[in-house]
Design a protein around this motif. Sequence first.
Motif, PDB file in Angstrom:
ATOM      1  N   UNK A   1       0.828  -1.210   0.000  1.00  0.00           N
ATOM      2  CA  UNK A   1       0.000   0.000   0.000  1.00  0.00           C
ATOM      3  C   UNK A   1       0.863   1.260   0.000  1.00  0.00           C
ATOM      4  N   UNK A   2       1.934   1.265   0.787  1.00  0.00           N
ATOM      5  CA  UNK A   2       2.822   2.427   0.836  1.00  0.00           C
ATOM      6  C   UNK A   2       3.479   2.655  -0.527  1.00  0.00           C
ATOM      7  N   UNK A   3       3.969   1.575  -1.158  1.00  0.00           N
ATOM      8  CA  UNK A   3       4.609   1.713  -2.468  1.00  0.00           C
ATOM      9  C   UNK A   3       3.616   2.235  -3.509  1.00  0.00           C
ATOM     10  N   UNK A   4       2.387   1.704  -3.488  1.00  0.00           N
ATOM     11  CA  UNK A   4       1.365   2.173  -4.425  1.00  0.00           C
ATOM     12  C   UNK A   4       0.989   3.615  -4.140  1.00  0.00           C
ATOM     13  N   UNK A   5       0.946   3.978  -2.871  1.00  0.00           N
ATOM     14  CA  UNK A   5       0.608   5.348  -2.460  1.00  0.00           C
ATOM     15  C   UNK A   5       1.667   6.323  -2.970  1.00  0.00           C
TER      16      UNK A   5
ATOM     17  N   UNK B   1       2.134   9.574   4.550  1.00  0.00           N
ATOM     18  CA  UNK B   1       1.695   8.207   4.799  1.00  0.00           C
ATOM     19  C   UNK B   1       0.748   8.105   5.994  1.00  0.00           C
ATOM     20  N   UNK B   2       0.342   9.219   6.569  1.00  0.00           N
ATOM     21  CA  UNK B   2      -0.440   9.202   7.809  1.00  0.00           C
ATOM     22  C   UNK B   2      -1.721   8.396   7.674  1.00  0.00           C
ATOM     23  N   UNK B   3      -2.447   8.583   6.587  1.00  0.00           N
ATOM     24  CA  UNK B   3      -3.719   7.868   6.421  1.00  0.00           C
ATOM     25  C   UNK B   3      -3.487   6.366   6.248  1.00  0.00           C
ATOM     26  N   UNK B   4      -2.471   5.994   5.483  1.00  0.00           N
ATOM     27  CA  UNK B   4      -2.168   4.574   5.291  1.00  0.00           C
ATOM     28  C   UNK B   4      -1.802   3.931   6.631  1.00  0.00           C
TER      29      UNK B   4
ATOM     30  N   UNK C   1      -3.901   0.973   8.583  1.00  0.00           N
ATOM     31  CA  UNK C   1      -3.280  -0.323   8.853  1.00  0.00           C
ATOM     32  C   UNK C   1      -3.227  -0.604  10.347  1.00  0.00           C
ATOM     33  N   UNK C   2      -2.950   0.403  11.164  1.00  0.00           N
ATOM     34  CA  UNK C   2      -2.905   0.217  12.614  1.00  0.00           C
ATOM     35  C   UNK C   2      -4.267  -0.208  13.153  1.00  0.00           C
TER      36      UNK C   2
ATOM     37  N   UNK D   1     -12.427   3.273   4.267  1.00  0.00           N
ATOM     38  CA  UNK D   1     -13.133   4.008   3.211  1.00  0.00           C
ATOM     39  C   UNK D   1     -12.314   5.207   2.768  1.00  0.00           C
ATOM     40  N   UNK D   2     -11.779   5.949   3.729  1.00  0.00           N
ATOM     41  CA  UNK D   2     -10.954   7.120   3.388  1.00  0.00           C
ATOM     42  C   UNK D   2      -9.717   6.704   2.592  1.00  0.00           C
ATOM     43  N   UNK D   3      -9.067   5.608   3.019  1.00  0.00           N
ATOM     44  CA  UNK D   3      -7.878   5.125   2.320  1.00  0.00           C
ATOM     45  C   UNK D   3      -8.207   4.727   0.883  1.00  0.00           C
ATOM     46  N   UNK D   4      -9.268   3.949   0.702  1.00  0.00           N
ATOM     47  CA  UNK D   4      -9.631   3.470  -0.633  1.00  0.00           C
ATOM     48  C   UNK D   4      -9.997   4.634  -1.550  1.00  0.00           C
ATOM     49  N   UNK D   5     -10.839   5.529  -1.079  1.00  0.00           N
ATOM     50  CA  UNK D   5     -11.273   6.636  -1.929  1.00  0.00           C
ATOM     51  C   UNK D   5     -10.126   7.595  -2.242  1.00  0.00           C
TER      52      UNK D   5
END
Length: 277
Positions: free
Chosen positions: A178-182, A194-197, A201-202, A249-253
């Motif tokens: 996810x981080x690499x894609x972000x 990376x805060x939202x990711x 994940x946490x 939801x926030x991460x995906x959108x």
Amino acid sequence: MTCTRCRQFDAAPGGELCRACEAEDQHPDVGPSLPQAPPLPHAGGAPQFGPGAPASWLRSPVGLGRAVAILLGVVALTDLVAVWADVTMLDVLGRMADGAYGSAIEADADRADQIYAMTGTAQSVAYLATVVVFLVWFHRVRVNAEVFEPFGHSKKRGWAIGGWFVPVVNLWFPRRIAIDAWDASSPWAKPRSHALVNAWWTFWLIGNGVSQAGTRAYARAETADELHSATQMVLFADAFEILSAGLAILFVLTLTRMQDDKARSGPHAPEPEPVTA
């Protein structure tokens, strides 16, 4: 001119490919069988997605992203109903622990059991449906990210799905992907935090751990007191999962929007070469 294959780097002098694409044997992540770069803008000024687009692995994640967000909303709704079922069960168990007995408490206990079982089934169905669509979306954004940045990924694209199911590595592989894609999907000029990711994940790890602990405790419980304690754990897990679903939801959108915006912005403009006297 920009490399005609990856469209990410300047072509070597006198050629059409960049140095990385010319040295394909030294860079196995770049090749004709792997994702190509975003198509160049058409007359309307935006890259095209879908079957009518030039041959490319870049595919719009918008529809899948919206579907995942809707399903996560359904998961949160079933969790909210489950919280009500947990509270109902705790009320009955508390009365039983205090010594209440008779036909009335038995009827309440039967009703609480039925509600608890129904909400558990609804949660499982919503969760499984969400998992399937989420994994399809997650794999798509991973492949798209490889188009944006061919060399910025520490895990193969297959781990976008397999990484969730392999014990131990599923504690960090999905986050790394996810981080690499972000990072690859961030705007060209300004990487996103990376805060939202990390928050998503946490909360996912904590919620998953608490949910498993509550489920095991409830399965082992035999007395009213044990059932009461186990139900409290399940209540906390259900409430926590509502927050986890919101962050998901926030991460995906957000990642979906980032990829859509980046694809529509076209290939990265090469840095201007310094003018020498």
